[in-house]
Write an enzyme that holds these catalytic residues in place. Structure first.
Site, PDB file in Angstrom:
ATOM      1  N   GLY A   1      36.813  42.599  44.995  1.00 48.91           N
ATOM      2  CA  GLY A   1      37.870  41.774  45.594  1.00 48.91           C
ATOM      3  C   GLY A   1      39.117  42.536  45.982  1.00 48.91           C
ATOM      4  CG  ASP A   2      41.266  45.543  43.813  1.00 43.95           C
ATOM      5  OD1 ASP A   2      41.890  44.461  43.737  1.00 43.95           O
ATOM      6  OD2 ASP A   2      41.267  46.398  42.904  1.00 43.95           O
TER       7      ASP A   2
ATOM      8  CB  THR B   1      49.298  35.892  47.194  1.00 48.36           C
ATOM      9  OG1 THR B   1      48.710  37.201  47.104  1.00 48.36           O
ATOM     10  CG2 THR B   1      48.165  34.908  47.430  1.00 48.36           C
TER      11      THR B   1
ATOM     12  CG  ASN C   1      50.228  25.256  31.451  1.00 57.07           C
ATOM     13  OD1 ASN C   1      50.762  26.363  31.439  1.00 57.07           O
ATOM     14  ND2 ASN C   1      49.051  25.030  31.991  1.00 57.07           N
TER      15      ASN C   1
ATOM     16  CG  PHE D   1      57.274  30.520  40.557  1.00 61.26           C
ATOM     17  CD1 PHE D   1      57.351  31.668  41.320  1.00 61.26           C
ATOM     18  CD2 PHE D   1      58.411  29.736  40.441  1.00 61.26           C
ATOM     19  CE1 PHE D   1      58.525  32.025  41.958  1.00 61.26           C
ATOM     20  CE2 PHE D   1      59.596  30.088  41.070  1.00 61.26           C
ATOM     21  CZ  PHE D   1      59.653  31.233  41.836  1.00 61.26           C
TER      22      PHE D   1
ATOM     23  CB  ILE E   1      42.085  55.806  39.056  1.00 62.70           C
ATOM     24  CG1 ILE E   1      43.329  56.465  38.451  1.00 62.70           C
ATOM     25  CG2 ILE E   1      42.186  55.709  40.576  1.00 62.70           C
ATOM     26  CD1 ILE E   1      43.669  57.827  39.018  1.00 62.70           C
TER      27      ILE E   1
ATOM     28  CE1 TYR F   1      46.746  34.076  43.010  1.00 54.80           C
ATOM     29  CE2 TYR F   1      46.459  36.189  44.114  1.00 54.80           C
ATOM     30  CZ  TYR F   1      47.279  35.203  43.607  1.00 54.80           C
ATOM     31  OH  TYR F   1      48.649  35.354  43.702  1.00 54.80           O
TER      32      TYR F   1
ATOM     33  N   GLY G   1      52.401  31.518  30.287  1.00 54.22           N
ATOM     34  CA  GLY G   1      53.814  31.889  30.203  1.00 54.22           C
ATOM     35  C   GLY G   1      54.252  32.038  28.743  1.00 54.22           C
TER      36      GLY G   1
ATOM     37  CG  PHE H   1      52.875  42.449  50.416  1.00 57.24           C
ATOM     38  CD1 PHE H   1      53.309  41.296  51.081  1.00 57.24           C
ATOM     39  CD2 PHE H   1      51.881  43.190  51.012  1.00 57.24           C
ATOM     40  CE1 PHE H   1      52.764  40.898  52.312  1.00 57.24           C
ATOM     41  CE2 PHE H   1      51.332  42.812  52.242  1.00 57.24           C
ATOM     42  CZ  PHE H   1      51.777  41.671  52.879  1.00 57.24           C
TER      43      PHE H   1
END
Ligand code: UDP
Length: 323
Positions: free
Chosen positions: A278-279, A117, A32, A73, A205, A141, A36, A169
């Protein structure tokens, strides 16, 4: 073989399409263009412009193309964004996926290779992570990808559809044609390289107080070409199931930046910043299953080689696909 590639204008879809075409497959990209890029579509591919949330469009396209298999994808893929707008992730990644699976059934298409994922595992109990690890996502996600895996499991059991889940990963690196260009960019390696190019002042970081040796998050980076080749191994084998795709080596954020300094010869300024919600602290793959059952052999496991390929692409396309 004729393959319908949803999201073929995105980072991983574009490189996989390129490899498929190099290896003699017919490729029909369905995209769509929300995230992309038109210039990321290989010129040898056929294009259908459409959105998976448009049920009629994907059904009609599937019936017309009648591919031998689908590589899926097309999805939203930003952890941070999913933490602020979960509905968006459920709608596109789950509802869009269900429209795709329904269209496959209607057109009698019996195989899907799904872009899943490591975020479906959440913070794992054991590292390296095997495919049997408990799936307990820490963000919408990862949850949306897990929900679609679960839906596909029932398509496999009830309709006999071959369903392969490739749990990526950290995809990184580039080919000479296609590379990583997101807007906004949130991924570590492209941001580090944009800093090296002088397009950004510094790289943040995100958290230095994790329970890891240097306090920064550890990830398993995998070359995009190796990732793409795993899809081809999966689509050409008579197989279903989940497979981790990683190298089994973890690098901290600080280690990634140090290797990027060596590869680029640039200083790359860093600043300390808050953790990103969320990490998980550490994600490293046990990827033996893909090697034994798919015959997958990563060719570029070394992180310096991966970053070199990305650096080469970023130098040639300093403004990404916008230039
Ligand atoms: N990261 C960082 N600074 C950034 C972007 C990412 O420190 O500007 C960290 C992030 O917290 C994570 C790692 O780099 O631990 C990889 O993040 P990325 O977004 O590339 O991939 P993810 O693992 O989230 O899919």
């Amino acid at each position: 073989m004729k393959i319908l590639v949803t999201g073929g204008a995105g980072y991983i879809g574009s490189v996989t399409s390129e490899l498929l075409l190099d290896q003699g497959f017919d490729v029909i990209v369905f995209d769509n263009f929300e995230r992309g890029h038109r210039s990321a579509i290989d010129k040898r591919a056929r294009l259908i412009e459409g959105d998976l949330r448009d049920r009629g469009k994907i059904e009609q396209s599937m019936l017309e193309v009648k591919p031998d298999a689908v590589m899926h994808f097309a999805a939203y893929a930003l952890v941070g964004e999913s933490m602020t707008d979960p509905e968006k992730y459920m709608d596109n990644n789950v509802n869009g996926g269900l429209n795709l699976a329904r269209a496959m059934l209607r057109a009698d298409v019996g195989k899907i290779v799904f872009s899943s994922t490591c975020a479906t595992y959440g913070a794992p109990e054991q590292v390296p992570i095997t495919e049997d690890e408990k799936q307990s996502p820490e963000n919408p996600y990862g949850e949306s990808k897990l929900m679609f895996e679960k839906a596909l499991n029932w398509y496999h059991r009830i309709h006999g559809m071959q369903t392969v889940f490739l749990r990526y990963f950290n995809a990184s690196g580039a080919t000479s044609k296609f590379g990583e260009d997101h807007d906004p960019e949130t991924h570590l390696i492209p941001l580090v390289l944009k800093t090296a190019l002088g397009k950004r002042e510094s790289i943040s970081i995100l958290g230095e107080d994790y329970a890891t040796p240097d306090g920064t998050c550890i990830r398993d980076y995998i070359h995009i070409v190796d990732l793409a080749q795993a899809h081809i191994e999966a689509v050409t084998r008579d197989v279903s199931g989940a497979f981790n795709l990683g190298n089994g080596n973890g690098y901290s954020v600080k280690e990634v930046i140090d290797i990027a300094r060596l590869v680029t010869g640039r200083e790359i300024r860093t600043v300390s910043a808050e953790r990103r919600p969320g990490d998980p602290p550490q994600l490293i793959a046990a990827a033996n299953k893909a090697r034994t059952e798919l015959g997958w052999r990563p060719r570029f496991p070394d992180l310096a080689t991966i970053i070199e390929s990305a650096w080469d692409w970023h130098q040639r396309f300093p403004d990404g696909y916008g230039c």
